[in-house]
Design an enzyme around this catalytic site. Structure first.
Site, mmCIF file in Angstrom:
data_model
loop_
_atom_site.group_PDB
_atom_site.id
_atom_site.type_symbol
_atom_site.label_atom_id
_atom_site.label_comp_id
_atom_site.label_asym_id
_atom_site.label_seq_id
_atom_site.Cartn_x
_atom_site.Cartn_y
_atom_site.Cartn_z
ATOM 1 N N ASP A 13 -7.931 3.899 1.353
ATOM 2 C CA ASP A 13 -6.993 4.194 2.289
ATOM 3 C C ASP A 13 -7.907 4.859 3.576
ATOM 4 O OD1 ASP A 13 -5.168 5.309 3.910
ATOM 5 O OD2 ASP A 13 -4.197 6.701 2.575
ATOM 6 N N ARG B 270 -3.269 -0.670 5.588
ATOM 7 C CA ARG B 270 -3.596 -1.822 4.682
ATOM 8 C C ARG B 270 -3.012 -2.929 4.634
ATOM 9 N NH1 ARG B 270 -5.384 2.124 -0.101
ATOM 10 N NH2 ARG B 270 -3.240 2.935 0.623
ATOM 11 N N CYS C 64 0.755 -1.162 -0.055
ATOM 12 C CA CYS C 64 -0.083 0.110 0.186
ATOM 13 C C CYS C 64 0.873 1.198 -0.098
ATOM 14 C CB CYS C 64 -0.981 -0.023 1.113
ATOM 15 S SG CYS C 64 -0.343 -0.113 2.766
HETATM 16 P P1 4NP Z 1 -1.551 2.871 3.995
HETATM 17 O O1 4NP Z 1 -2.429 4.067 4.875
HETATM 18 O O2 4NP Z 1 -1.218 2.994 2.734
HETATM 19 O O3 4NP Z 1 -2.828 2.066 4.198
HETATM 20 O O4 4NP Z 1 -0.631 2.369 5.012
HETATM 21 C C1 4NP Z 1 -1.583 5.495 4.783
HETATM 22 C C2 4NP Z 1 -1.029 5.631 6.094
HETATM 23 C C3 4NP Z 1 -0.095 6.881 5.955
HETATM 24 C C4 4NP Z 1 -0.284 7.516 5.062
HETATM 25 C C5 4NP Z 1 -0.821 7.489 3.958
HETATM 26 C C6 4NP Z 1 -1.558 6.371 3.759
HETATM 27 N N1 4NP Z 1 0.720 8.890 5.214
HETATM 28 O O5 4NP Z 1 0.551 9.627 4.167
HETATM 29 O O6 4NP Z 1 1.360 9.059 6.007
#
Ligand code: 4NP
Length: 155
Positions: free
Chosen positions: A122, A15, A9
């Site tokens: 997300d 995720r 991800c």
């Molecule tokens: P992930 O969610 O891609 O599902 O781990 C996110 C976690 C952190 C960030 C973006 C998406 N961030 O910009 O810090």
């Protein structure tokens, strides 16, 4: 030789750690190696988001020991299948590929399901999204585990 599956991800804290933990819970560690990574480098070395840890715990899956790492081109060689959570992850991963064989390893996780949803959203900015994300990933991992277990027995 184990079948190696990488979940990807953006942040590798919400995720893909869930996807790693859920698929790991459905396959045996003798024949399968599951890992996860993020296309962004914002949280390298961090544990998964506490909301992902909590929803996994609710279903008796412990992801608290995972640590965030960034996707690297070496992952195309180290893994057999690379599942991405959304189209943006797909673009970010595929642009690092050197050849078509590497690109062919990259699949949208939900493409394994018959769900109308194509992307795992997300949940980072949505406290209520984690349960839904868990359900989507769990649905896909049921299909994947079934397929891989059948294929593995045919070896
Ligand atoms: P992930 O969610 O891609 O599902 O781990 C996110 C976690 C952190 C960030 C973006 C998406 N961030 O910009 O810090």
């Amino acid at each position: 030789m184990k079948t190696r599956i990488l979940m990807v991800c953006l942040g590798n804290i919400c995720r893909s750690p869930l996807a790693e933990g859920i698929l790991h819970s459905k396959l045996n560690s003798k024949d399968f190696y599951i890992d996860s990574a993020g296309t962004g480098g914002y949280h390298i070395g961090s544990a998964p988001d506490s909301r992902s840890v909590a929803v996994a715990n609710k279903y008796t899956i412990d992801i608290s020991q995972q640590r965030c790492r960034k996707f690297t081109p070496q992952d195309f060689e180290d893994f057999d299948i690379i599942y991405v959570m959304d189209y943006s992850n797909y673009q970010n991963v595929v642009k690092l590929a050197d050849n078509q064989a590497q690109k062919n390893k990259v699949k949208l996780l939900l493409s394994e399901t018959s769900l109308k949803e194509k992307e795992v959203p997300d949940p980072y900015y949505d406290d209520n999204g984690f349960e839904y994300v868990f359900e989507l990933i769990d649905n896909a991992c049921n299909v994947i585990a079934q397929k891989l277990t059948v294929a593995d027995h045919g070896k």
